[in-house]
Scaffold this motif. Structure first.
Motif, PDB file in Angstrom:
ATOM      1  N   ALA A   1       0.865  -1.188   0.000  1.00 49.78           N
ATOM      2  CA  ALA A   1       0.000   0.000   0.000  1.00 49.78           C
ATOM      3  C   ALA A   1       0.896   1.230   0.000  1.00 49.78           C
ATOM      4  CB  ALA A   1      -0.908  -0.005   1.222  1.00 49.78           C
TER       5      ALA A   1
ATOM      6  N   TRP B   1      -1.672  -0.966  -4.057  1.00 51.69           N
ATOM      7  CA  TRP B   1      -2.833  -0.138  -3.715  1.00 51.69           C
ATOM      8  C   TRP B   1      -2.356   1.273  -3.372  1.00 51.69           C
ATOM      9  CZ3 TRP B   1      -3.148  -4.761  -0.196  1.00 51.69           C
ATOM     10  CH2 TRP B   1      -3.819  -5.824  -0.806  1.00 51.69           C
TER      11      TRP B   1
ATOM     12  N   VAL C   1      -3.284   4.797  -1.453  1.00 54.66           N
ATOM     13  CA  VAL C   1      -4.132   5.375  -0.408  1.00 54.66           C
ATOM     14  C   VAL C   1      -3.953   6.880  -0.432  1.00 54.66           C
ATOM     15  CG1 VAL C   1      -4.630   5.479   2.061  1.00 54.66           C
ATOM     16  CG2 VAL C   1      -3.939   3.301   1.009  1.00 54.66           C
TER      17      VAL C   1
ATOM     18  N   PRO D   1      -6.791  10.206   0.332  1.00 52.06           N
ATOM     19  CA  PRO D   1      -8.192  10.591   0.546  1.00 52.06           C
ATOM     20  C   PRO D   1      -8.654  11.775  -0.292  1.00 52.06           C
ATOM     21  CG  PRO D   1      -6.831  11.403   2.339  1.00 52.06           C
ATOM     22  CD  PRO D   1      -5.938  10.577   1.475  1.00 52.06           C
TER      23      PRO D   1
ATOM     24  N   GLU E   1      -8.412   8.862  -8.312  1.00 52.75           N
ATOM     25  CA  GLU E   1      -7.533   8.047  -9.156  1.00 52.75           C
ATOM     26  C   GLU E   1      -6.244   8.812  -9.427  1.00 52.75           C
ATOM     27  OE1 GLU E   1      -5.646   7.182 -12.993  1.00 52.75           O
ATOM     28  OE2 GLU E   1      -6.938   8.929 -12.618  1.00 52.75           O
TER      29      GLU E   1
ATOM     30  N   ALA F   1      -7.843   5.236  -6.090  1.00 52.21           N
ATOM     31  CA  ALA F   1      -7.306   5.584  -4.773  1.00 52.21           C
ATOM     32  C   ALA F   1      -8.297   5.201  -3.680  1.00 52.21           C
ATOM     33  CB  ALA F   1      -7.001   7.071  -4.705  1.00 52.21           C
ATOM     34  N   TYR F   2      -7.762   4.635  -2.614  1.00 50.22           N
ATOM     35  CA  TYR F   2      -8.567   4.325  -1.438  1.00 50.22           C
ATOM     36  C   TYR F   2      -8.432   5.480  -0.447  1.00 50.22           C
ATOM     37  CZ  TYR F   2      -8.833  -0.438  -3.229  1.00 50.22           C
ATOM     38  OH  TYR F   2      -9.074  -1.544  -4.015  1.00 50.22           O
ATOM     39  N   ALA F   3      -9.518   5.755   0.263  1.00 51.34           N
ATOM     40  CA  ALA F   3      -9.528   6.898   1.170  1.00 51.34           C
ATOM     41  C   ALA F   3      -8.706   6.650   2.427  1.00 51.34           C
ATOM     42  CB  ALA F   3     -10.962   7.253   1.552  1.00 51.34           C
TER      43      ALA F   3
ATOM     44  N   GLU G   1      -7.760   1.444   6.072  1.00 50.58           N
ATOM     45  CA  GLU G   1      -8.813   0.526   6.532  1.00 50.58           C
ATOM     46  C   GLU G   1      -9.731   0.093   5.388  1.00 50.58           C
ATOM     47  OE1 GLU G   1      -7.597   3.108  10.017  1.00 50.58           O
ATOM     48  OE2 GLU G   1      -7.987   3.362   7.858  1.00 50.58           O
ATOM     49  N   ALA G   2      -9.710   0.854   4.271  1.00 50.52           N
ATOM     50  CA  ALA G   2     -10.605   0.548   3.156  1.00 50.52           C
ATOM     51  C   ALA G   2     -10.003  -0.420   2.145  1.00 50.52           C
ATOM     52  CB  ALA G   2     -10.989   1.850   2.443  1.00 50.52           C
ATOM     53  N   LEU G   3      -8.775  -0.836   2.335  1.00 47.11           N
ATOM     54  CA  LEU G   3      -8.129  -1.726   1.377  1.00 47.11           C
ATOM     55  C   LEU G   3      -8.826  -3.088   1.331  1.00 47.11           C
ATOM     56  CD1 LEU G   3      -4.343  -1.020   2.133  1.00 47.11           C
ATOM     57  CD2 LEU G   3      -5.735  -0.101   0.268  1.00 47.11           C
ATOM     58  N   PRO G   4      -8.742  -3.766   0.186  1.00 48.25           N
ATOM     59  CA  PRO G   4      -9.412  -5.071   0.078  1.00 48.25           C
ATOM     60  C   PRO G   4      -8.745  -6.175   0.897  1.00 48.25           C
ATOM     61  CG  PRO G   4      -8.174  -4.569  -1.919  1.00 48.25           C
ATOM     62  CD  PRO G   4      -8.162  -3.323  -1.091  1.00 48.25           C
TER      63      PRO G   4
END
Length: 670
Positions: free
Chosen positions: A16, A40, A42, A44, A48, A54-56, A59-62
Motif C-alpha cells: 500500500a 494499492w 491510499v 483521501p 484516481e 485511490a482508497y480513502a 482501513e478501506a483496502l481489500p
C-alpha cells in the motif's frame, strides 16, 4: 527484532502506498522492476492517480498489506503508521523527515511514531526505504539503478543518497536488496543484517555505517550472517561525539572512536573499506568467490608497465605477489618459448595474444602456484570499438580459474576501461570484475578478512560518565594493591621531599601532583642522586603546587609502552597499546583491541607496532621482557573491567627482565 518480523516488509506480496507524488514515484519504481504483487494507492483527496483507483484510508483496502510505504509529512505519517499497525500490516517505510534528526520537538514526534507502531516493524523515518530486486518490490520514492536479479548482494545504509549512488554502479554487480534506515527508530542495522542474511539468495552484505547504537546486537547479527556463510563488508563514515572520559590522557587522542569500530569489525570478521568504490569492489569478490583464504596473489598482464604498477601498489594494500616456485617458473618459461623473464606479477607479452589455447595453458600454470586469488589486468576499448580480440584472453583466464579452483578477478589500469557491458560479460564467465587496479587490490585484501571470533564483548552502560580522576599517587597505590609492578614511592610536600628520597633510596624521580602533563611545564625531574638535588627540583615545582611524588628511578629500560583501557561507547571496553613516553605523541604508533583479548592477540598487537623491534632486541640490543609486559597489560585490562575504571599507564617501562609502571591515571565511571 527477529528476522521473521521483517520478512513480510522486505519481501512483500502486496504494498500500500500512502501519499501523493512520493507514493507515485515509488509505484513507478515497482512497475519498472516488474513487480507482480498487489499495489494499492491510499489518498483521501483524489479518486484516481497514475491509472490506480485511490482508497480513502488504509482501513478501506481489500486486504491487509504486507508492506506500507508512507510518503506524507511527519504528523500524518504517525497517523498512517498507527492505522497500518491496527490493520496488521507486515511493516512500513516512513519517508518523512522532521523527527529525531530535527531536535527536541522532532524527537518527541519520533517517540509518538514508535508508540504508534507498537510491534510492527518500521524502517525510518527520514529514509529512502527499500528495494527488493529479486521480487521487484520498491518502497522507494526516487530513481534507482537496480535491475531484476535472481540472487546478489544486499546493501544496508544509513544514507539514502549514498544508496542511490551505489545502485547506479556500472560494474555488473547484482544487487538483491537495498535498505536505507534513516533514524533507525524501530529497525536497526543489526535487524536488517539478520533479516537479509536469512535469505539464501543473498551472497554478501555491504554496510554503510555512520554510527552503531548497540554493539552487542550488531555483533550478534554479524555472527548470524556468519552462520549462514554470508560475509559482511563495512564502510564506516563520520566521527562520533564519544570523547574519552579521561580527557587528559594520550589514549583518548591516539585511540578515539575510529579504532574502536575497526576493532569491532575485525573481531567479528567484517571486512572494512575506506571508499564506496572499495565497498562495491569487495562485494564483487565476495559475491563471486566468497571470503578469500588469504592475500597471496598472482597477476597476469601483457605489459611490463602494468606488471610494475601492480607490484608497486601491492604492499600498502596488504597483499603480496609471491615468487613462482622453481617448477612453475620453469614450466612458464617453456610455455613462453624462453622469450619472457618469468616473475610474479607476470608479463606474458603480446606474442600469444589471441591464442586462447596457449593463453589457457600459461594462465593455468601460473594459477597452479599455490596462490589465494588471481588477477587479470586487461583494458578494453571504448564501447564503439571492436573488442572481439580481447575476449580470448578473458575466456582463457576463466578456463584457468575453473581448472585450478583459484578465484579469478579482472581489473583494468583505468577504471573506465572495464565498461558496463564488459563487466556483465565478465560476470557470466564466473570472474569478478573490479575496475581500476588500486581498487582491485584493496577489494582483494578486504575480501580476505579472517573469519570472526565468537568472544563476547566487555561492555559498560551506554550512559556511563566520568567520576573521580585519581592523581598519580592514588592511581599507583590502587594498581600496587592489585599486584601490578609499581616503583616504591611516596606522595609528600615539597619541604619533605629530600627526607622522603633518602628513605626510598637514590636515584629517585620527583613529580608534581598538581598537573597531568608535567613534562611540558617542568613538573618531572629524573635521575636525582642526592638530597640537595631533590630539594632543588622540589622547590622548582612549588609554583605548580606543594604536593609531589617521590619514587625510585627505574633504569635499564629497553622500551616504553602506552597502555590504555577505556570505555569507547557504544562499542564497549577497548585496549590501546602503543609507543609510550615522549614517543606517544611523536609516532602515533598504536593498536586497539576489543576486550576481552587473549595474550596471543595482545602479543600480535605489540608485534604490529613500528616500535616492536625495540622490544624484540634491535641490532643486537637486549630484548625486553615481553611476557612480563603482556602479563601486566592483561592485569590492567582485568582491573579496569572489574572495577569500572578507565586506566592509562604511560609509560610502562619494559626492561630486560621486568616491567614497571612509571606513570598512571585512573578515571572512575559512574
Amino acid at each position: 527484532m527477529a528476522a521473521e518480523q521483517l520478512r513480510r516488509l522486505l519481501d512483500p506480496r502486496s504494498i500500500a502506498f500512502v501519499g501523493g507524488r512520493r507514493a507515485l514515484l515509488a509505484i513507478e519504481q515497482c512497475r519498472r522492476l516488474g513487480y507482480d504483487g498487489d499495489i494499492w494507492l491510499v489518498n483521501p483527496t483524489v479518486a484516481e492517480l497514475a491509472g490506480l483507483g485511490a482508497y480513502a484510508a488504509l482501513e478501506a483496502l481489500p486486504a491487509v498489506p504486507d508492506a506500507v510505504f508512507i510518503g506524507v509529512d511527519a504528523a500524518k505519517a504517525i497517523e498512517a503508521v498507527a492505522a497500518a499497525a491496527r490493520a496488521g500490516a507486515g511493516g512500513a517505510v516512513v519517508y518523512a523527515a522532521g523527527f529525531a534528526e530535527a531536535g527536541p520537538d522532532g524527537a518527541a514526534l519520533q517517540n509518538r511514531l514508535i508508540e504508534a507502531a507498537g510491534r510492527m516493524p518500521v524502517i525510518g523515518p527520514n529514509c529512502h526505504g527499500l528495494v527488493n530486486a529479486i521480487s521487484g518490490a520498491a518502497l522507494w520514492p526516487d530513481v534507482q539503478g537496480c535491475g531484476r536479479v535472481e540472487r546478489g548482494v544486499a546493501i544496508v545504509t544509513q544514507s539514502g543518497n549514498l544508496a542511490i549512488d551505489l545502485t547506479m554502479q556500472q560494474r555488473g554487480l547484482p544487487i538483491a536488496y537495498v535498505v536505507t534506515l534513516g533514524n533507525q527508530a524501530l529497525v536497526s542495522i543489526a535487524d536488517c543484517v539478520r533479516a537479509v542474511a536469512a535469505d539464501e539468495r543473498v551472497t554478501a552484505i555491504g554496510l554503510h555505517i555512520e554510527g552503531i547504537d548497540d554493539s552487542t546486537a550488531f555483533a550478534t547479527s554479524a555472527l548470524a550472517a556468519l552462520d549462514r556463510s554470508v560475509p559482511l563488508v563495512a564502510l564506516k563514515t563520520g566521527a562520533t561525539d564519544a570523547g574519552a572520559a579521561i580527557t587528559s590522557t594520550h589514549t583518548a587522542s591516539l585511540a578515539g572512536p575510529a579504532p574502536a569500530h575497526e576493532a569491532l569489525f575485525r573481531r567479528y570478521g567484517i571486512a572494512q573499506v575506506e571508499t564506496a568504490e572499495d565497498l562495491l569492489g569487495t562485494l564483487s569478490v565476495l559475491h563471486h568467490h566468497g571470503r578469500l583464504p588469504g592475500t597471496r596473489l598472482v597477476s597476469l598482464s601483457c605489459s611490463g608497465g602494468e606488471a610494475s604498477l601492480m607490484a608497486d601498489l601491492a604492499p600498502p594494500r596488504g597483499v603480496s605477489f609471491p615468487p613462482f616456485d622453481e617448477q612453475t617458473a620453469r614450466h612458464l618459461t617453456e610455455l613462453l618459448d624462453h622469450r619472457v623473464s618469468v616473475a610474479n606479477p607476470l608479463d606474458y607479452h603480446t606474442f600469444i595474444w589471441g591464442d586462447q589455447p596457449r593463453l589457457t595453458d600459461v594462465f593455468t600454470a601460473a594459477l597452479g602456484s599455490g596462490v589465494d586469488a588471481a588477477i587479470l589486468v586487461i583494458d578494453f576499448p571504448a564501447a564503439e570499438l571492436d573488442d572481439s580480440d580481447w575476449w580470448p584472453t578473458v575466456n582463457a583466464f576463466a578456463d584457468a580459474s575453473k581448472r585450478s579452483g583459484v578465484p579469478g578477478l579482472v581489473t583494468s589500469t583505468l577504471p573506465e576501461n572495464l565498461p558496463a557491458p564488459v563487466c556483465v560479460g565478465l560476470r557470466a564467465t564466473g570472474l569478478a570484475p573490479i575496475p581500476g587496479v588500486a581498487a582491485c587490490l584493496a577489494a582483494t585484501a578486504a575480501a580476505a578478512t579472517p573469519e570472526p571470533s565468537r568472544r563476547e564483548l566487555h561492555r559498560v552502560p551506554a550512559n556511563a560518565g566520568s567520576g573521580v580522576l585519581l592523581d598519580e599517587a592514588a592511581a599507583k597505590q590502587f594498581l600496587a594493591k592489585a599486584g601490578l609492578p609499581v616503583p616504591p614511592g611516596t606522595a609528600t610536600e615539597v619541604a619533605a621531599a629530600p627526607r622522603t628520597a633518602r628513605e626510598i633510596g637514590f636515584p629517585v624521580v620527583i613529580k608534581s601532583l598538581a598537573v597531568a602533563h608535567r613534562s611540558d611545564v617542568g613538573g618531572v625531574v629524573v635521575g636525582l642522586e642526592d638530597e640537595e638535588a631533590v630539594a632543588a627540583a622540589a622547590e622548582s615545582m612549588r609554583r605548580l603546587g606543594t604536593a609531589v611524588l617521590v619514587e625510585r628511578h627505574v633504569t635499564g629500560t629497553v622500551a616504553e609502552l602506552l597502555v590504555g583501557v577505556q570505555n569507547d561507547a557504544p562499542v564497549g571496553w577497548t585496549l590501546t597499546v602503543g609507543a609510550g613516553g615522549v614517543l606517544a605523541e611523536l609516532l602515533d604508533d598504536t593498536a586497539t583491541l576489543l576486550l576481552p583479548s587473549p595474550d596471543t592477540e595482545i602479543e600480535d598487537a605489540l608485534r604490529s607496532l613500528r616500535m616492536w623491534p625495540l622490544l624484540a632486541g634491535h641490532r643486537a640490543r637486549p630484548p625486553g621482557a615481553v611476557g612480563a609486559a603482556i602479563a601486566a597489560i592483561t592485569r590492567v585490562c582485568e582491573l579496569a573491567v572489574e572495577t569500572s575504571r578507565e586506566i592509562e599507564v604511560n609509560p610502562l617501562l619494559v626492561g630486560r627482565d621486568e616491567v614497571w609502571i612509571a606513570d598512571a591515571l585512573i578515571q572512575e565511571l559512574v
